[in-house]
Design a protein around this motif. Structure first.
Motif, PDB file in Angstrom:
ATOM      1  N   TYR A 105       0.831  -1.204   0.000  1.00  0.00           N
ATOM      2  CA  TYR A 105       0.000   0.000   0.000  1.00  0.00           C
ATOM      3  C   TYR A 105       0.864   1.253   0.000  1.00  0.00           C
ATOM      4  O   TYR A 105       1.996   1.258   0.476  1.00  0.00           O
ATOM      5  CB  TYR A 105      -0.924   0.011   1.229  1.00  0.00           C
ATOM      6  N   ARG A 106       0.287   2.314  -0.559  1.00  0.00           N
ATOM      7  CA  ARG A 106       0.911   3.635  -0.516  1.00  0.00           C
ATOM      8  C   ARG A 106       0.068   4.528   0.388  1.00  0.00           C
ATOM      9  O   ARG A 106      -1.126   4.712   0.163  1.00  0.00           O
ATOM     10  CB  ARG A 106       1.006   4.244  -1.913  1.00  0.00           C
ATOM     11  N   ARG A 110       4.989   6.444   3.983  1.00  0.00           N
ATOM     12  CA  ARG A 110       5.319   5.035   3.826  1.00  0.00           C
ATOM     13  C   ARG A 110       6.810   4.800   3.605  1.00  0.00           C
ATOM     14  O   ARG A 110       7.422   3.916   4.231  1.00  0.00           O
ATOM     15  CB  ARG A 110       4.527   4.460   2.649  1.00  0.00           C
ATOM     16  N   ALA A 111       7.449   5.571   2.705  1.00  0.00           N
ATOM     17  CA  ALA A 111       8.860   5.354   2.393  1.00  0.00           C
ATOM     18  C   ALA A 111       9.747   5.610   3.603  1.00  0.00           C
ATOM     19  O   ALA A 111      10.733   4.897   3.833  1.00  0.00           O
ATOM     20  CB  ALA A 111       9.281   6.257   1.230  1.00  0.00           C
ATOM     21  N   ASP A 114       9.329   2.770   6.162  1.00  0.00           N
ATOM     22  CA  ASP A 114      10.026   1.553   5.750  1.00  0.00           C
ATOM     23  C   ASP A 114      11.445   1.526   6.317  1.00  0.00           C
ATOM     24  O   ASP A 114      11.964   0.467   6.688  1.00  0.00           O
ATOM     25  CB  ASP A 114      10.051   1.489   4.219  1.00  0.00           C
ATOM     26  N   PHE A 304       1.516  -0.659  -5.971  1.00  0.00           N
ATOM     27  CA  PHE A 304       0.946  -0.176  -4.723  1.00  0.00           C
ATOM     28  C   PHE A 304      -0.546   0.098  -4.884  1.00  0.00           C
ATOM     29  O   PHE A 304      -1.019   0.503  -5.948  1.00  0.00           O
ATOM     30  CB  PHE A 304       1.635   1.124  -4.285  1.00  0.00           C
ATOM     31  N   ASP A 306      -3.329   2.595  -3.309  1.00  0.00           N
ATOM     32  CA  ASP A 306      -3.390   3.831  -2.538  1.00  0.00           C
ATOM     33  C   ASP A 306      -4.422   3.726  -1.425  1.00  0.00           C
ATOM     34  O   ASP A 306      -5.536   3.228  -1.630  1.00  0.00           O
ATOM     35  CB  ASP A 306      -3.744   5.012  -3.446  1.00  0.00           C
ATOM     36  N   GLU A 308      -6.230   6.331   1.006  1.00  0.00           N
ATOM     37  CA  GLU A 308      -6.421   7.770   1.122  1.00  0.00           C
ATOM     38  C   GLU A 308      -7.274   8.097   2.342  1.00  0.00           C
ATOM     39  O   GLU A 308      -7.926   7.234   2.932  1.00  0.00           O
ATOM     40  CB  GLU A 308      -7.073   8.320  -0.152  1.00  0.00           C
ATOM     41  N   GLY A 312      -5.513   6.099   5.364  1.00  0.00           N
ATOM     42  CA  GLY A 312      -4.087   6.216   5.104  1.00  0.00           C
ATOM     43  C   GLY A 312      -3.322   6.671   6.331  1.00  0.00           C
ATOM     44  O   GLY A 312      -2.249   6.144   6.645  1.00  0.00           O
ATOM     45  N   ASP A 570      12.638  -1.337  -5.022  1.00  0.00           N
ATOM     46  CA  ASP A 570      11.448  -0.656  -4.509  1.00  0.00           C
ATOM     47  C   ASP A 570      11.781   0.780  -4.217  1.00  0.00           C
ATOM     48  O   ASP A 570      12.562   1.093  -3.351  1.00  0.00           O
ATOM     49  CB  ASP A 570      10.979  -1.371  -3.228  1.00  0.00           C
ATOM     50  N   GLY A 572       9.060   3.122  -4.288  1.00  0.00           N
ATOM     51  CA  GLY A 572       7.781   3.791  -4.150  1.00  0.00           C
ATOM     52  C   GLY A 572       7.766   4.732  -2.987  1.00  0.00           C
ATOM     53  O   GLY A 572       8.343   4.530  -1.952  1.00  0.00           O
ATOM     54  N   ALA A 573       7.070   5.841  -3.150  1.00  0.00           N
ATOM     55  CA  ALA A 573       7.030   6.853  -2.094  1.00  0.00           C
ATOM     56  C   ALA A 573       6.036   6.489  -1.054  1.00  0.00           C
ATOM     57  O   ALA A 573       5.140   5.740  -1.256  1.00  0.00           O
ATOM     58  CB  ALA A 573       6.713   8.195  -2.695  1.00  0.00           C
TER      59      ALA A 573
END
Length: 573
Positions: A105-106, A110-111, A114, A304, A306, A308, A312, A570, A572-573
Motif C-alpha cells: 500500500y501507498r 510510507r517510504a 520503511d 501499490f 493507494d 487515502e 491512510g 522498490d 515507491g514513495a
C-alpha cells in the motif's frame, strides 16, 4: 607427402583444450587435504565448548539433578518457553503486518516508515528493559505523573507491572520484531504480481489474498525470522534479570556465580542445548519441504494500492507505533539522561569501557572474518561432503546463548591453565596462574564462536558471485589455491569482507552475557558498564554508554536495509 599447414583455429582449439585439461585437473585435485584439515581444525575449535559443557554435565555431582529438577528447572523452563512463545507470536504479528502494509500500500510517510521500522534492532534487549523499567516503575515518571495529576495514592489505582513475564515479553518484542519484518519484507517484494492477480480474479479480497497466497509463500522466511527472535530471547540475560523473570539463561548465571555450582550450571546448560536443537528442528519443519518458484516469465513488481483519507493516516499510525515503542522512546530517554549526566558517566569509567569495547570488537571481527573466509573458501577448493558439513556446522555457535557459550569456553581454558600451571610447578617450581581463563583471549574466543556465522554468511554470498572459471584460469596459470585466494578472490571480496566485519563488530559490541561471565577482573566494556549502573538502579549514569551502543548499531542496519531495498528495486514513495 604434403603437410597441411595448421589453420588459425588450431591454436585457439589448443588453448581451449589446455584450459579444459587444467580445469579437469583442478576438479580432480579439488579434494585438497590441506583445506579439509583446516576446516576440520576450525570445526573442532568451535565444537570444543559444546563438548566441554556436555562432559561437565555428565561428570558433575549426581546430587545436583534432584535439586535442579525440583526447585530450579520447572519455573526456569516454563518462563523460558512462555517468553519464547510470547515474543515469537508478538513479533510475527507486528513484523508481518507492518511488512505487508509497507509492501502493498501507498500511504502518507510510507517510504520513511520503511526505513524507520528496522531501527529498533539497534537497541539491545537489555537496554530496552532498563529504559522501560525506568519509565514504568512505581517511582518512574509515568506513575509519578499519574499520582500527581489525579491525586491518587497507592491504593487508588492499578498499574501493569513492567517487572513481570508479560512486561518482558512486550519489551523484548518491541526491539526484536525487525527480524521478522526484514524477512517478511524481503519475501513480499519478490512475490510475483501474477500469483496475487490470479487470487483477485478468483474473487479474493485484499486480505483474502494475503491469507491465501502471500502468507503461505512467505512461510519459510517468517519461520527463519521467528527463529532469530527465539535465539535472541534465549540469549538474553540483562533484560530478564532486570525485569525479574527467571529463565534458563538467568538460572545458569545464578547457579554458576551466586551458588558456585559449576556442575549444576552445566546441567542446566544441557537443557538449553536440547531446547535449541528442538527450536532449530521446529524452524525446519515450519519452513516446510515445498519448492516455491515462479512458473512464468511475466514477473512484475507488485503495484501499490493507494490508501487515502483517514485510513491512510491510520495505516501510517499503525506502522509508526512499533518504531515509537521500540526505538524512539528508549532513544530519547537515553539521550536525555546522557546529556544530563555526561560528566558522571565519564568519571564512572565510560572512556575506558569504550576503548575496551572498541579493542575487543575489532579483534573479534578480524578473527571471525579470517576464519569465515577459510570456512567459506574450503568447500570451493576441497569439494567434499565434510568441508560443506564443517562450513554449515560452524554456524551453530550463533544459536548458543551467551551464558552457555561462556561456560563451554571457560571449562577447557581452565583445564589448560591448570595443566600448564602444574607442569610449571613440577619443572620450574613456579606457578603460572590463570593465563587464558578470564582473559581477553577467552572473550575473543567466545565472540568468534558466536558470531562466526554472521561473518561467514556475508563472505559466502560474495564468493557465490565469483565465477568458478576464475579459479580454473588461475590454476591454469600456475596459481595454487592459496595464492588464488590471496591475489584474485580477496580483492573481489573486499566489500563483502568489510560488511561481514562491520556486522561482527557491532554484535560483539552489544554482547552482554558472555562478556559478563568471561571478562578479566576489573575489566569493563560498554555493555558491562551499562549493566553495572542498571544493577544499582542508576541507568541515567550509564546512559552515555548505552547510547553509544545504540548509535553503533544503526550503521549495519542502514547497510542491511539498502541491500534489501536494492534487491527489491522498490522506490515507491
Amino acid at each position: 607427402m604434403s603437410l597441411t599447414p595448421p589453420t588459425s583455429a588450431d591454436p585457439q582449439r589448443g588453448a581451449l583444450e589446455s584450459l579444459r585439461r587444467a580445469f579437469s585437473a583442478w576438479r580432480a585435485s579439488s579434494h585438497a587435504p590441506g583445506w579439509s584439515f583446516t576446516a576440520a581444525l576450525v570445526l573442532a575449535v568451535i565444537a570444543l565448548p559444546i563438548a566441554a559443557v556436555l562432559y561437565l554435565a555428565a561428570t558433575a555431582n549426581a546430587n545436583d539433578w534432584p535439586h535442579l529438577v525440583s526447585s530450579v528447572l520447572p519455573i526456569a523452563l516454563q518462563n523460558t518457553l512462555l517468553l519464547v512463545l510470547g515474543t515469537g507470536l508478538v513479533t510475527l504479528v507486528v513484523g508481518t503486518g507492518t511488512a505487508w502494509l509497507v509492501t502493498m500500500y501507498r500511504f502518507p510517510g510510507r517510504a520513511v516508515l520503511d526505513r524507520l521500522l528496522v531501527l529498533p534492532l539497534a537497541i539491545p534487549t537489555y537496554i530496552a528493559a532498563y529504559c522501560y523499567g525506568e519509565l514504568f516503575d512505581y517511582a518512574g515518571p509515568v506513575q509519578t505523573g499519574l499520582r500527581s495529576l489525579f491525586g491518587w495514592t497507592v491504593a487508588d489505582y492499578w498499574f501493569p507491572d513492567i517487572r513481570s513475564l508479560g512486561g518482558a515479553t512486550l519489551v523484548m518484542s518491541a526491539v526484536v520484531y525487525p527480524y521478522v519484518y526484514l524477512a517478511a519484507r524481503a519475501t513480499f517484494v519478490q512475490q510475483s504480481v501474477c500469483a496475487l492477480e490470479v487470487a483477485r480474479t478468483l474473487g479474493r479480497t485484499s486480505m483474502g489474498t494475503f491469507w491465501a497466497v502471500a502468507l503461505p509463500l512467505a512461510r519459510p522466511a517468517l519461520a527463519a525470522g521467528a527463529a532469530l527472535v527465539a535465539m535472541e530471547t534465549l540469549n538474553d540475560l540483562g533484560a530478564v534479570q532486570h525485569l525479574g523473570v527467571e529463565t534458563l539463561s538467568a538460572s545458569i548465571y545464578a547457579t554458576w556465580l551466586q551458588r558456585s555450582n559449576l556442575g549444576g550450571a552445566a546441567q542446566l546448560a544441557t537443557v538449553m542445548l536440547v531446547l535449541i536443537v528442538l527450536l532449530l528442528a521446529a524452524e525446519r519443519i515450519a519452513r516446510g519441504g515445498a519448492k516455491i518458484h515462479h512458473t512464468t516469465g511475466r514477473y512484475r513488481a507488485i503495484p501499490f494500492q493507494d490508501i487515502e483519507g483517514w485510513r491512510g493516516y491510520g495505516a501510517a499510525f499503525l506502522c509508526s507505533l512499533p518504531f515509537i515503542v521500540g526505538f524512539m522512546v528508549p532513544f530519547l530517554l537515553l539521550a536525555r539522561f546522557a546529556v544530563r549526566h555526561i560528566s558522571v558517566a565519564i568519571e564512572g569509567g565510560f572512556l575506558r569501557a569504550a576503548w575496551n569495547s572498541l579493542f575487543l570488537a575489532t579483534l573479534a571481527a578480524l578473527v571471525a572474518v579470517a576464519l569465515g573466509l577459510l570456512l567459506s573458501y574450503a568447500p570451493r577448493v576441497a569439494k567434499t561432503g565434510f568441508t560443506r558439513f564443517a562450513a554449515q556446522m560452524s554456524g551453530f555457535g550463533y544459536a548458543l546463548p551467551g551464558a552457555v557459550l561462556a561456560l563451554g569456553v571457560l571449562i577447557p581454558l581452565a583445564a589448560l591453565d591448570n595443566s600448564v600451571d602444574a607442569l610449571a610447578r613440577d619443572l620450574l617450581g613456579v606457578s603460572t596462574g590463570l593465563i587464558l581463563s578470564g582473559s581477553v583471549a577467552a572473550l575473543v574466543y567466545a565472540y568468534v564462536i558466536r558470531f562466526l556465522a554472521v561473518a561467514r554468511g556475508g563472505i559466502e554470498a560474495g564468493l557465490e558471485r565469483i565465477s568458478p572459471n576464475l579459479d580454473a584460469a588461475a590454476r591454469a596459470l600456475g596459481e595454487t589455491a592459496a595464492s588464488a585466494l590471496w591475489r584474485i578472490h580477496l580483492p573481489l571480496l573486499a566489500p563483502a569482507l568489510g560488511v561481514a566485519g562491520l556486522l561482527v563488530f557491532v554484535d560483539a559490541l552489544k554482547e552482554l552475557p558472555a562478556t559478563l561471565l568471561l571478562r578479566p577482573f576489573n575489566f569493563e566494556t560498554l555493555a558491562t558498564h551499562v549493566y553495572a549502573f542498571a544493577a544499582l538502579e542508576q541507568i541515567e549514569s550509564g546512559a552515555l554508554g548505552a547510547l553509544s551502543i545504540v548509535l553503533a548499531g544503526l550503521v549495519p542496519l542502514v547497510v542491511l536495509h539498502r541491500a534489501i531495498a536494492g534487491r527489491a528495486g522498490d522506490s515507491g514513495a
